[in-house]
Design a protein around this motif. Structure first.
Motif, PDB file in Angstrom:
ATOM      1  N   ALA A  90       9.326  18.622 -78.445  1.00  0.00           N
ATOM      2  CA  ALA A  90      10.771  18.531 -78.221  1.00  0.00           C
ATOM      3  C   ALA A  90      11.288  19.769 -77.496  1.00  0.00           C
ATOM      4  CB  ALA A  90      11.493  18.351 -79.549  1.00  0.00           C
ATOM      5  N   GLY A  91      10.763  20.954 -77.853  1.00  0.00           N
ATOM      6  CA  GLY A  91      11.168  22.167 -77.159  1.00  0.00           C
ATOM      7  C   GLY A  91      10.717  22.186 -75.718  1.00  0.00           C
ATOM      8  N   LEU A  92       9.515  21.679 -75.439  1.00  0.00           N
ATOM      9  CA  LEU A  92       9.023  21.635 -74.060  1.00  0.00           C
ATOM     10  C   LEU A  92       9.869  20.709 -73.197  1.00  0.00           C
ATOM     11  CD1 LEU A  92       5.156  21.512 -74.640  1.00  0.00           C
ATOM     12  CD2 LEU A  92       6.472  23.405 -73.685  1.00  0.00           C
ATOM     13  N   GLN A  93      10.284  19.598 -73.738  1.00  0.00           N
ATOM     14  CA  GLN A  93      11.075  18.656 -72.962  1.00  0.00           C
ATOM     15  C   GLN A  93      12.495  19.143 -72.715  1.00  0.00           C
ATOM     16  OE1 GLN A  93      10.746  14.965 -75.119  1.00  0.00           O
ATOM     17  NE2 GLN A  93       8.676  14.562 -74.359  1.00  0.00           N
ATOM     18  N   ASP A  94      12.914  20.173 -73.428  1.00  0.00           N
ATOM     19  CA  ASP A  94      14.250  20.737 -73.233  1.00  0.00           C
ATOM     20  C   ASP A  94      14.267  21.803 -72.133  1.00  0.00           C
ATOM     21  OD1 ASP A  94      16.997  20.777 -74.051  1.00  0.00           O
ATOM     22  OD2 ASP A  94      16.636  22.733 -74.958  1.00  0.00           O
ATOM     23  N   ILE A  95      13.083  22.201 -71.642  1.00  0.00           N
ATOM     24  CA  ILE A  95      13.001  23.201 -70.569  1.00  0.00           C
ATOM     25  C   ILE A  95      13.252  22.517 -69.232  1.00  0.00           C
ATOM     26  CG2 ILE A  95      11.501  24.858 -69.406  1.00  0.00           C
ATOM     27  CD1 ILE A  95      10.044  25.245 -72.037  1.00  0.00           C
ATOM     28  N   PRO A  96      14.175  22.983 -68.420  1.00  0.00           N
ATOM     29  CA  PRO A  96      14.473  22.338 -67.122  1.00  0.00           C
ATOM     30  C   PRO A  96      13.254  22.346 -66.193  1.00  0.00           C
ATOM     31  CG  PRO A  96      16.217  23.880 -67.734  1.00  0.00           C
ATOM     32  CD  PRO A  96      15.089  24.108 -68.692  1.00  0.00           C
ATOM     33  N   ARG A  97      12.965  21.221 -65.576  1.00  0.00           N
ATOM     34  CA  ARG A  97      11.854  21.133 -64.640  1.00  0.00           C
ATOM     35  C   ARG A  97      12.086  21.975 -63.391  1.00  0.00           C
ATOM     36  NH1 ARG A  97       8.331  16.916 -65.639  1.00  0.00           N
ATOM     37  NH2 ARG A  97       8.959  15.477 -67.315  1.00  0.00           N
ATOM     38  N   GLU A  98      13.352  22.208 -63.055  1.00  0.00           N
ATOM     39  CA  GLU A  98      13.647  22.960 -61.843  1.00  0.00           C
ATOM     40  C   GLU A  98      13.063  24.374 -61.894  1.00  0.00           C
ATOM     41  OE1 GLU A  98      15.802  21.401 -63.653  1.00  0.00           O
ATOM     42  OE2 GLU A  98      16.508  19.704 -62.412  1.00  0.00           O
ATOM     43  N   LEU A  99      12.971  24.944 -63.094  1.00  0.00           N
ATOM     44  CA  LEU A  99      12.422  26.292 -63.211  1.00  0.00           C
ATOM     45  C   LEU A  99      10.944  26.324 -62.841  1.00  0.00           C
ATOM     46  CD1 LEU A  99      14.112  27.434 -66.553  1.00  0.00           C
ATOM     47  CD2 LEU A  99      14.810  27.964 -64.218  1.00  0.00           C
ATOM     48  N   HIS A 100      10.183  25.339 -63.297  1.00  0.00           N
ATOM     49  CA  HIS A 100       8.763  25.273 -62.947  1.00  0.00           C
ATOM     50  C   HIS A 100       8.580  24.957 -61.466  1.00  0.00           C
ATOM     51  CE1 HIS A 100       7.275  25.628 -67.073  1.00  0.00           C
ATOM     52  NE2 HIS A 100       8.243  24.801 -67.439  1.00  0.00           N
ATOM     53  N   GLU A 101       9.423  24.104 -60.925  1.00  0.00           N
ATOM     54  CA  GLU A 101       9.318  23.782 -59.497  1.00  0.00           C
ATOM     55  C   GLU A 101       9.626  25.001 -58.648  1.00  0.00           C
ATOM     56  OE1 GLU A 101      11.952  20.533 -58.966  1.00  0.00           O
ATOM     57  OE2 GLU A 101      10.677  19.094 -60.030  1.00  0.00           O
ATOM     58  N   ALA A 102      10.625  25.773 -59.050  1.00  0.00           N
ATOM     59  CA  ALA A 102      10.947  26.988 -58.295  1.00  0.00           C
ATOM     60  C   ALA A 102       9.811  28.003 -58.386  1.00  0.00           C
ATOM     61  CB  ALA A 102      12.239  27.595 -58.828  1.00  0.00           C
ATOM     62  N   ALA A 103       9.193  28.120 -59.552  1.00  0.00           N
ATOM     63  CA  ALA A 103       8.064  29.041 -59.700  1.00  0.00           C
ATOM     64  C   ALA A 103       6.881  28.591 -58.855  1.00  0.00           C
ATOM     65  CB  ALA A 103       7.665  29.137 -61.169  1.00  0.00           C
TER      66      ALA A 103
END
Length: 342
Positions: free
Chosen positions: A205-218
């Motif tokens: 549940a915590g992982l799914q709350d992290i915005p995907r945009e942050l990983h895409e930007a990284a």
């Protein structure tokens, strides 16, 4: 018609309330909103408050009183012994050994359980087939009652008819006494890890709350998956992991039901528990029901209670600078007070 007449007529019209006289305050009515809210609060919290007083506060107070007596559970007038029970707690070698084994068990199982649950959560957060089925299967052990899980493991690791030794016999290995020292501790740790589905579902549940945009930007900036996990996922997931550390420590220090796998089905009862699994709760159970030392056992429970509070406070202290919240708790508290005007 003049403007003054229109104003007077509008003020006296039935559609508008008459203006109140300045300096006159209306007396509060019994049916005011504040009193209705207070009444609703006590109506809904009344059953819980009653249950807390009867089932929690009174037993705690009674156990605290017993810890200063030599009660055996039968005498109606136990003798007051002061701090003698607490002195014995910190001088009894068996009690100190059980506390040390409990601390070692907690230090092993809590990190392993959180690591295993986070690893499974990361795997099941990937876009794979039958992801929902795998999540269900891995979470099922967490909903099995602890007593049922312990008895199941006891059947699996039984020396004579257990499936674990049956599997070893297929490879020509003689039967192992899994429920005796030195293997009993590792069976207990395996049972604890088997129920890591609860940690997995919370981490997921915590992982799914992290915005995907942050990983895409990284990824665009050239970060590897490991860098993205350590620099983005773990910091944003730190509040969830901190919650699991605190609750895991509290649960591990009070472990009792899984220790049923160590009980010998003989009249010896709890005295047959292997030494490696003789944790503090087994010692408490022995003092209560085998030795009939209710006062000493109550002192043991209160020492454990203070020990849990102390460790929890230390963990909270050490979490500063390691847990990153999306909103600082102090800022959130200040903002709430400012908005509420209190």
């Amino acid at each position: 018609m003049s403007t003054g007449q229109l104003t007077e007529r509008g003020a006296a019209s039935p559609g508008r309330p008459a203006p109140g006289k300045p300096g006159v305050r209306r007396a509060p009515r019994l049916g005011s909103r504040r009193m209705r809210r207070a009444g609703a609060f006590y109506v809904f919290t009344g059953p819980w408050l009653l249950g807390f007083l009867i089932l929690t506060a009174y037993p705690l107070g009674y156990a605290l009183w017993l810890s200063f007596t030599n009660s055996d559970g039968l005498s109606s007038h136990p003798r007051f012994v002061g701090l003698d029970n607490y002195r014995e707690v910190f001088t009894d070698p068996d009690t100190l050994d059980s506390l040390a084994r409990t601390g070692l068990f907690t230090a092993i199982t809590v990190p392993l359980t959180i690591t295993a649950g986070l690893f499974l959560a990361v795997l099941l957060n990937q876009p794979i087939r039958a992801r929902g089925l795998f999540r269900t299967l891995l979470y099922l052990p967490a909903v099995v009652p602890p007593v049922g899980a312990a008895l199941t493991f006891k059947l699996i690791f039984d020396r004579d008819s257990g499936s674990a030794n049956g599997l070893l016999d297929m490879f020509g290995v003689n039967g192992v006494a899994w429920l005796a020292d030195p293997y009993a501790r590792w069976v207990l740790i395996t049972l604890t890890l088997w129920a890591a589905g609860n940690v997995m579902i919370i981490s997921l549940a915590g992982l799914q709350d992290i915005p995907r945009e942050l990983h895409e930007a990284a990824r665009v900036d050239g970060a590897s998956q490991w860098q993205s996990f350590t620099r983005i996922t773990l910091p944003l997931l730190s509040p969830v992991l901190f919650f699991q550390v605190v609750t895991g420590i509290i649960a591990a220090l009070q472990t009792f039901a899984p220790l049923l796998i160590s009980l010998d089905p003989t009249p010896q009862g709890v005295s047959a528990v292997p030494r490696s699994n003789n944790l503090i709760m087994i010692n408490v159970f022995t003092q209560y029901f085998a030795n009939s030392r209710y006062g000493y056992a109550s002192a043991l429970l209160w020492v454990l209670f203070v020990f849990i509070i102390a460790i929890t406070l230390v963990v909270f202290r050490l979490s500063k600078g390691a847990v990153f919240y999306s909103v600082d708790p102090e800022q959130e508290k200040t903002r709430s007070r400012t908005i509420g005007g209190s």
